[in-house]
Design an enzyme around this catalytic site. Structure first.
Site, mmCIF file in Angstrom:
data_model
loop_
_atom_site.group_PDB
_atom_site.id
_atom_site.type_symbol
_atom_site.label_atom_id
_atom_site.label_comp_id
_atom_site.label_asym_id
_atom_site.label_seq_id
_atom_site.Cartn_x
_atom_site.Cartn_y
_atom_site.Cartn_z
ATOM 1 N N ALA A 14 0.827 -1.009 0.129
ATOM 2 C CA ALA A 14 0.176 -0.140 0.129
ATOM 3 C C ALA A 14 0.798 1.224 0.074
ATOM 4 C CB ALA A 14 -0.865 0.009 1.388
ATOM 5 N N GLY A 30 0.473 -4.984 0.775
ATOM 6 C CA GLY A 30 -0.900 -5.052 0.089
ATOM 7 C C GLY A 30 -0.432 -5.736 -1.382
ATOM 8 N N GLU A 41 -0.731 -9.174 -0.624
ATOM 9 C CA GLU A 41 -1.996 -9.707 -0.329
ATOM 10 C C GLU A 41 -2.924 -9.456 -1.762
ATOM 11 O OE1 GLU A 41 -1.866 -6.443 2.501
ATOM 12 O OE2 GLU A 41 -3.239 -7.880 3.848
ATOM 13 N N GLU A 88 4.592 -5.076 6.739
ATOM 14 C CA GLU A 88 4.223 -4.045 7.590
ATOM 15 C C GLU A 88 4.723 -3.789 9.012
ATOM 16 O OE1 GLU A 88 2.704 -6.586 5.834
ATOM 17 O OE2 GLU A 88 0.902 -5.632 4.611
HETATM 18 N N1 CO8 Z 1 4.665 3.146 -0.737
HETATM 19 C C1 CO8 Z 1 4.928 4.379 -1.377
HETATM 20 N N2 CO8 Z 1 6.016 4.387 -2.202
HETATM 21 C C2 CO8 Z 1 6.844 3.467 -2.141
HETATM 22 C C3 CO8 Z 1 6.687 2.108 -1.496
HETATM 23 C C4 CO8 Z 1 5.303 2.095 -0.680
HETATM 24 N N3 CO8 Z 1 4.924 1.052 -0.237
HETATM 25 N N4 CO8 Z 1 7.712 1.356 -2.048
HETATM 26 C C5 CO8 Z 1 8.356 1.812 -2.861
HETATM 27 N N5 CO8 Z 1 7.937 3.254 -3.042
HETATM 28 C C6 CO8 Z 1 8.593 4.201 -3.449
HETATM 29 C C7 CO8 Z 1 9.821 4.853 -2.681
HETATM 30 O O1 CO8 Z 1 9.580 5.696 -1.751
HETATM 31 C C8 CO8 Z 1 10.650 5.344 -4.022
HETATM 32 O O2 CO8 Z 1 10.080 6.794 -4.343
HETATM 33 P P1 CO8 Z 1 11.358 7.833 -4.232
HETATM 34 O O3 CO8 Z 1 12.241 7.525 -5.487
HETATM 35 O O4 CO8 Z 1 10.455 9.038 -4.452
HETATM 36 O O5 CO8 Z 1 11.939 8.003 -2.959
HETATM 37 C C9 CO8 Z 1 10.414 4.562 -5.105
HETATM 38 O O6 CO8 Z 1 9.133 3.824 -4.499
HETATM 39 C C10 CO8 Z 1 11.463 3.477 -5.365
HETATM 40 O O7 CO8 Z 1 11.706 2.587 -4.081
HETATM 41 P P2 CO8 Z 1 13.247 2.315 -3.361
HETATM 42 O O8 CO8 Z 1 13.944 3.509 -3.689
HETATM 43 O O9 CO8 Z 1 12.871 2.409 -1.978
HETATM 44 O O10 CO8 Z 1 13.716 1.392 -4.449
HETATM 45 P P3 CO8 Z 1 14.586 0.170 -3.708
HETATM 46 O O11 CO8 Z 1 14.726 -0.715 -4.815
HETATM 47 O O12 CO8 Z 1 15.839 0.701 -3.021
HETATM 48 O O13 CO8 Z 1 13.745 -0.683 -2.639
HETATM 49 C C11 CO8 Z 1 11.850 -1.918 -1.799
HETATM 50 C C12 CO8 Z 1 12.448 -1.547 -3.046
HETATM 51 C C13 CO8 Z 1 12.508 -2.971 -0.788
HETATM 52 C C14 CO8 Z 1 10.352 -2.606 -2.322
HETATM 53 C C15 CO8 Z 1 11.573 -0.588 -0.820
HETATM 54 O O14 CO8 Z 1 10.929 0.322 -1.682
HETATM 55 C C16 CO8 Z 1 10.707 -0.981 0.280
HETATM 56 O O15 CO8 Z 1 10.892 -1.556 1.321
HETATM 57 N N6 CO8 Z 1 9.231 -0.525 0.072
HETATM 58 C C17 CO8 Z 1 8.332 -0.619 1.160
HETATM 59 C C18 CO8 Z 1 7.668 -1.902 1.453
HETATM 60 C C19 CO8 Z 1 6.734 -1.875 2.503
HETATM 61 O O16 CO8 Z 1 6.995 -1.658 3.649
HETATM 62 N N7 CO8 Z 1 5.600 -2.424 1.937
HETATM 63 C C20 CO8 Z 1 4.401 -2.346 2.928
HETATM 64 C C21 CO8 Z 1 3.597 -1.245 2.816
HETATM 65 S S1 CO8 Z 1 2.427 -1.315 4.019
HETATM 66 C C22 CO8 Z 1 0.966 -2.175 3.261
HETATM 67 O O17 CO8 Z 1 1.172 -2.493 2.278
HETATM 68 C C23 CO8 Z 1 -0.179 -2.327 4.188
HETATM 69 C C24 CO8 Z 1 -1.152 -3.016 3.310
HETATM 70 C C25 CO8 Z 1 -2.552 -3.060 4.064
HETATM 71 C C26 CO8 Z 1 -3.354 -1.767 3.549
HETATM 72 C C27 CO8 Z 1 -4.532 -2.085 4.493
HETATM 73 C C28 CO8 Z 1 -5.915 -0.992 4.079
HETATM 74 C C29 CO8 Z 1 -7.084 -1.394 4.744
#
Ligand code: CO8
Length: 258
Positions: free
Chosen positions: A65, A109, A112, A132
């Site tokens: 998400a 997400g 999921e 998460e």
């Molecule tokens: N949300 C927003 N932006 C994101 C997300 C995300 N989940 N993941 C990546 N991005 C963005 C980064 O911020 C970055 O943007 P910017 O260049 O502007 O800084 C761009 O995408 C590229 O990402 P990275 O530079 O971080 O790329 P890397 O190759 O270094 O890393 C990863 C890739 C490992 C995937 C890393 O981006 C990461 O850890 N992302 C987050 C993963 C995460 O924590 N996901 C869980 C999110 S919470 C969730 O999903 C809850 C679901 C339930 C919702 C329920 C609603 C009811």
């Protein structure tokens, strides 16, 4: 319909939905989730469509998400808007089969979403995770329930409590995904699977999907009874007559979804 966060193409009875927020690794924001539910509904309304494939990019199916969109929300915000609930319910109500073609990250997400599809075909670079916990929250669109049913309690706890990622080989060995293929061949394999499904009688396809899904919701005996009655009822279809006749006449069946 024109979409901002998706690329949607329908060809040869298959709707291919490509998540398209490359700047955020396809993070699921409200716009994307809303459009995805609309695209699934549209595919379900279109009589030409017989199977749906959801995919992302080579780097990310979806990295979760959208954390940036969620970060400032309060309890009351997410509770009152029932974040993503209606959209996910619409996706899960699809009677047409949905295949998730996953390359790269399927996290939070994103994992999921893949699990809410009917089955997952993964590229060998796929990485699944429920990280998460690292953000001080937990999965919110079915991750604790579906992952546990897919892979069992021990591995699901491991994934949800440590936030570690699972690679494609591990995902295949524990039953999270149905097949792993070289990442370059992912779309060929997923579209091939969709084309195979599209050849079948949709009456039998809907029944098979309903019966398998019922196994998650009921006891073994009730599920077997449900399956048996659906099996019996398929003998009221023309496609059953055609399918069995074609086998005996050593020819391909011509299903008419009747
Ligand atoms: N949300 C927003 N932006 C994101 C997300 C995300 N989940 N993941 C990546 N991005 C963005 C980064 O911020 C970055 O943007 P910017 O260049 O502007 O800084 C761009 O995408 C590229 O990402 P990275 O530079 O971080 O790329 P890397 O190759 O270094 O890393 C990863 C890739 C490992 C995937 C890393 O981006 C990461 O850890 N992302 C987050 C993963 C995460 O924590 N996901 C869980 C999110 S919470 C969730 O999903 C809850 C679901 C339930 C919702 C329920 C609603 C009811």
């Amino acid at each position: 319909m024109a979409y901002k966060t998706l690329i949607v193409e329908t060809q040869d009875h298959i709707t291919l939905i490509k998540l398209n927020r490359p700047e955020a690794l396809n993070a699921l924001n409200s716009a994307l989730i809303g459009e995805l539910a609309d695209a699934i509904d549209e595919a379900n309304r279109d009589d030409k469509v017989r199977c749906i494939v959801i995919t992302g990019s080579e780097k990310a199916f979806a990295a979760g998400a959208d954390i940036k969109e969620m970060s400032e929300k309060s309890f009351v915000d997410v509770y009152m808007e029932n974040l993503f609930a209606d959209e996910f319910d619409r996706l899960c109500r699809s009677r047409k089969p949905i295949i998730a073609a996953v390359a790269g990250y399927a996290l939070g997400g994103g994992c999921e979403l893949a699990m809410a599809c009917d089955f997952i075909i993964a590229g060998d670079n796929a990485k699944f995770g429920q990280p998460e916990i690292n953000l001080g929250v937990i999965a919110g669109i079915g991750g604790t329930q579906r992952l546990t049913r897919f892979v069992g309690k021990s591995k699901a706890m491991d994934m949800h409590l440590t936030g570690r990622f699972m690679d494609a080989a591990e995902a295949e060995s524990c039953g999270l995904v149905s097949r792993v293929v070289p990442a370059k061949k992912l779309m060929e394999e997923a579209m091939g699977a969709a084309a195979k499904i599209a050849e079948k009688s949709m009456v039998a396809v809907y029944a098979a999907k309903e019966a398998v899904n019922r196994s998650y919701e009921t006891t073994l005996n009730e599920g077997i009874l449900f399956e048996r009655r659906l099996f019996h009822s398929l003998f009221a279809s023309e496609d059953q007559k055609e399918g069995m006749a074609a086998f005996m006449e050593k020819r391909e069946p011509q299903f008419r979804d009747k």
